[in-house]
Design an enzyme around this catalytic site. Structure first.
Site, PDB file in Angstrom:
ATOM      1  N   ASP A 269       0.796  -1.191  -0.009  1.00 14.64           N
ATOM      2  CA  ASP A 269       0.083  -0.068  -0.171  1.00 14.64           C
ATOM      3  C   ASP A 269       0.737   1.295   0.037  1.00 14.64           C
ATOM      4  OD1 ASP A 269      -0.105   1.173   2.941  1.00 14.64           O
ATOM      5  OD2 ASP A 269      -0.158  -0.856   3.365  1.00 14.64           O
TER       6      ASP A 269
ATOM      7  N   ASP B 221      -9.649   3.562   6.601  1.00 11.13           N
ATOM      8  CA  ASP B 221      -8.592   3.457   7.432  1.00 11.13           C
ATOM      9  C   ASP B 221      -8.643   4.073   8.715  1.00 11.13           C
ATOM     10  OD1 ASP B 221      -5.930   3.776   8.815  1.00 11.13           O
ATOM     11  OD2 ASP B 221      -4.974   4.409   7.266  1.00 11.13           O
TER      12      ASP B 221
ATOM     13  N   GLU C 211      -7.595   4.285  12.765  1.00 15.56           N
ATOM     14  CA  GLU C 211      -6.411   4.239  13.426  1.00 15.56           C
ATOM     15  C   GLU C 211      -6.212   5.311  14.598  1.00 15.56           C
ATOM     16  OE1 GLU C 211      -2.487   4.773  11.620  1.00 15.56           O
ATOM     17  OE2 GLU C 211      -3.617   4.035   9.931  1.00 15.56           O
TER      18      GLU C 211
END
Length: 263
Positions: free
Chosen positions: A62, A151, A153
């Protein structure tokens, strides 16, 4: 007193961003998938003998703007067969290298997808999902496009869970996921770490029933999955290595990877 934006969001059934979100620091923008997980949970480059087994798996990578113009042929020749490319962050950032990376990986033969770095305290899930889809986070059943990815986090700017409790964070993830599905007919993959997810989201909704799991854990053994997931689809196991960006393994054979890119 509630702001007009918050009132409109509540009426529309959306989760308003917390009022405590401070202005973004000047020059902030581009956080990579796992940058905050690596910062808070540690890990790093494994020696060759510590690498996880790859038999029956598909290597991938990625990337974000940090990798610049990627030499996709070199990565292909080294064995990478899929890639996730950062498209957006919050509702303020677009990857300036997205076209070279997204189209370039496709052109060399990889199966590729786009991901969005969430900032849940900056805008609700609907707004961020629409910003993502409008700027590269789409999907088509061409056998070459992975599901869009979210994503989730650690907060780069403050409180670990963005000053949101599990109920509010779960609602945020769900409205992002549902909006992406409404726009693309695919539920997004969820990128996260077990520690962050269990602390900030929890298991009141079993996202694993609809959303593929892209798990970050920087060791040679995967360990427990986040609550609400019984299976992982992709494992980001190292922050740097053979390919530019982060190192990933698809949990299956190439034909299975193709099926995920088809339906």
């Amino acid at each position: 007193m509630r702001t007009l934006i918050s009132i409109v969001a509540i009426v529309a059934g959306m989760t308003p961003a917390p009022a405590s979100a401070a202005p973004l620091p000047e020059g902030s923008a581009d956080h990579t998938a796992g940058s905050q997980i690596l910062k808070h949970e540690g890990g790093g480059n494994l020696r060759a003998e510590e690498s996880p087994p790859t038999e029956g798996k598909v290597p991938g990578m990625d990337v974000s703007s940090h990798q610049g113009d990627v030499d996709w042929k070199s990565s292909w020749d080294k064995g990478a067969r899929f890639s996730y490319v950062k498209a957006t962050e919050g509702v303020h950032y677009r990857n300036p290298k997205f076209t070279q990376q997204y189209d370039g990986s496709y052109g060399i033969g990889m199966i590729r997808g786009a991901y969005h770095f969430a900032l849940p305290d900056r805008a609700n899930g609907v707004a961020q999902a629409n910003f993502f889809v409008d700027n590269g986070g789409g999907w088509s059943p061409d056998g070459r496009t992975l599901p869009p990815a979210l994503d989730m986090e650690y907060n780069p700017y403050g409180d670990t869970c963005y000053n949101m409790n599990q109920t509010a964070m779960t609602a945020w993830v769900k409205e992002f996921s549902d909006t992406v599905f409404a726009r693309t007919r695919r539920y997004p993959a969820i990128y996260t770490s077990t520690s962050w997810w269990n602390k900030c989201v929890g298991g009141s909704v079993k996202f694993g029933d609809t959303n593929p799991l892209w798990i970050a854990h920087y060791t040679s053994k995967l360990g427990p999955l986040p609550v609400g997931f019984d299976f992982h689809t992709i494992w980001q196991w190292q922050a740097a290595g053979l390919f530019p960006g982060d190192q990933n393994l698809f949990n299956g054979r190439f034909e299975q990877l193709q099926r995920i890119a088809t339906s």
